[in-house]
Motif scaffolding. Structure first.
Motif, short mmCIF file in Angstrom:
data_model
loop_
_atom_site.label_atom_id
_atom_site.label_comp_id
_atom_site.label_asym_id
_atom_site.label_seq_id
_atom_site.Cartn_x
_atom_site.Cartn_y
_atom_site.Cartn_z
N TYR A 97 68.50 15.03 79.19
CA TYR A 97 67.15 15.00 78.67
C TYR A 97 67.38 15.21 77.13
N VAL A 98 66.42 14.58 76.41
CA VAL A 98 66.19 14.72 74.92
C VAL A 98 64.76 15.31 74.74
N PHE A 99 64.54 16.46 74.30
CA PHE A 99 63.02 17.10 73.96
C PHE A 99 63.00 17.26 72.45
N TYR A 100 61.80 16.65 72.27
CA TYR A 100 61.29 16.70 70.74
C TYR A 100 60.35 17.95 70.54
N LEU A 101 60.63 18.89 69.73
CA LEU A 101 59.88 20.09 69.43
C LEU A 101 58.97 19.83 68.08
N LYS A 102 57.75 19.47 68.66
CA LYS A 102 56.89 19.10 67.66
C LYS A 102 56.15 20.23 67.29
N ILE A 103 55.94 20.22 65.87
CA ILE A 103 55.02 21.15 65.23
C ILE A 103 54.20 20.61 63.97
N SER A 104 53.15 20.94 64.04
CA SER A 104 52.16 20.33 62.88
C SER A 104 52.74 20.52 61.68
N ILE A 105 52.13 19.81 60.44
CA ILE A 105 52.78 20.11 59.07
C ILE A 105 52.31 21.53 58.70
N PRO A 106 51.15 21.91 59.15
CA PRO A 106 50.80 23.45 58.38
C PRO A 106 51.64 24.40 59.39
N GLY A 107 52.10 24.14 60.56
CA GLY A 107 52.57 25.02 61.04
C GLY A 107 54.17 25.10 60.52
N LEU A 108 54.81 23.84 60.08
CA LEU A 108 56.11 23.87 59.52
C LEU A 108 56.04 24.52 58.27
N VAL A 109 55.03 24.33 57.60
CA VAL A 109 55.18 24.95 56.21
C VAL A 109 54.97 26.43 56.35
N LYS A 110 54.18 26.98 57.14
CA LYS A 110 54.18 28.63 57.48
C LYS A 110 55.70 29.02 57.73
N ARG A 111 56.43 28.44 58.66
CA ARG A 111 57.59 28.67 58.96
C ARG A 111 58.56 28.54 57.80
N LEU A 112 58.64 27.64 57.22
CA LEU A 112 59.53 27.06 56.22
C LEU A 112 59.31 27.97 55.20
N ILE A 113 58.27 28.34 54.41
CA ILE A 113 58.03 28.80 53.28
C ILE A 113 58.83 30.30 53.24
N LEU A 114 58.88 30.78 54.59
CA LEU A 114 59.72 32.10 54.72
C LEU A 114 61.10 31.99 54.55
N GLU A 115 61.72 30.66 54.79
CA GLU A 115 63.28 30.39 54.85
C GLU A 115 63.76 29.53 53.65
N LYS A 116 62.66 29.25 52.81
CA LYS A 116 63.10 28.35 51.67
C LYS A 116 64.50 28.54 51.04
N GLU A 117 65.12 29.77 50.76
CA GLU A 117 66.61 30.16 50.30
C GLU A 117 67.52 29.51 50.99
N GLN A 118 67.28 29.50 52.40
CA GLN A 118 68.30 29.09 53.31
C GLN A 118 68.28 27.70 53.52
N ARG A 119 67.34 26.80 53.02
CA ARG A 119 67.18 25.64 53.56
C ARG A 119 67.48 24.62 52.15
N PRO A 120 68.68 23.89 51.95
CA PRO A 120 68.86 23.37 50.75
C PRO A 120 67.84 22.24 50.35
N LEU A 121 67.66 21.71 51.46
CA LEU A 121 66.62 20.56 51.50
C LEU A 121 65.51 20.81 50.66
N ILE A 122 64.68 21.90 50.75
CA ILE A 122 63.43 22.46 50.12
C ILE A 122 63.50 23.42 49.40
N LYS A 123 64.92 24.04 49.14
CA LYS A 123 64.96 25.33 48.11
C LYS A 123 64.25 25.22 46.74
N ASN A 124 64.30 23.88 46.32
CA ASN A 124 63.82 23.78 44.82
C ASN A 124 62.23 23.08 44.88
N ILE A 125 61.68 23.04 45.96
CA ILE A 125 60.35 22.52 46.07
C ILE A 125 59.23 23.66 45.97
#
Length: 171
Positions: A97-125
């Motif tokens: 099985y391969v499952f795609y966990l799909k989240i909307s852009i606003p949903g991802l922004v809400k989650r990732l804004i809290l984790e920016k420091e631990q995420r090198p790809l978005i740390k400086n955005i």
């Protein structure tokens, strides 16, 4: 049973993977952790020191190793894993099985804004530029993610409900 979780960074692959593995009483593997253990270095140091091409080659090699050598596991992949080296086709061929966990852009922004420091790809955005960055990335990756056997809509669902939903799709 071999179950692979794909999706954008912050979509919950590790959280859901660990909970699902516990519920099914099988092991959980995180591909990034496999890479870090085998290369004895962090993902960000591998990227910075040896470059993305080296990283993607190793990611492909270790993905194949895990999918051909192990049984009964949940594998959480990196957000970019399905998009390189034919990895998505490999996952579809070698996993049950391969499952795609799909989240909307606003949903991802809400989650990732809290984790920016631990995420090198978005740390400086800048926070204001995050929706556009994620949207562009998702647009590029979506064709790969959408090849998954099952697409799980994750917005506004708690992890336990998602685990139950995935478990219900397992034959």
């Amino acid at each position: 049973m071999k179950i692979v979780l794909v999706g954008y960074m912050g979509s919950g692959k590790t959280t859901i993977g660990k909970l699902l593995a516990k519920k099914l009483k099988i092991s959980f593997l995180d591909l990034d952790e496999v890479i870090e253990e085998r290369l004895e270095d962090s993902i960000s140091d591998i990227f910075n020191g040896k470059g993305e091409i080296f990283f993607r080659k190793k990611e492909h090699e270790y993905l194949n190793d895990v999918l051909t050598q192990k049984n009964n596991f949940i594998l959480s992949t990196g957000g970019g894993t399905p998009c390189y080296s034919g990895n998505m086709d490999t996952m579809l061929e070698l996993a049950d099985y391969v499952f795609y966990l799909k989240i909307s852009i606003p949903g991802l922004v809400k989650r990732l804004i809290l984790e920016k420091e631990q995420r090198p790809l978005i740390k400086n955005i800048d926070d204001g530029d995050l929706p556009e960055f994620i949207g562009k990335h998702l647009f590029e990756r979506n064709n790969f993610y959408l090849k998954a056997n099952h697409i799980i809509e994750c917005d506004n669902k708690d992890p336990k409900a998602l685990v139950d939903e995935i478990k219900g799709l397992l034959a």
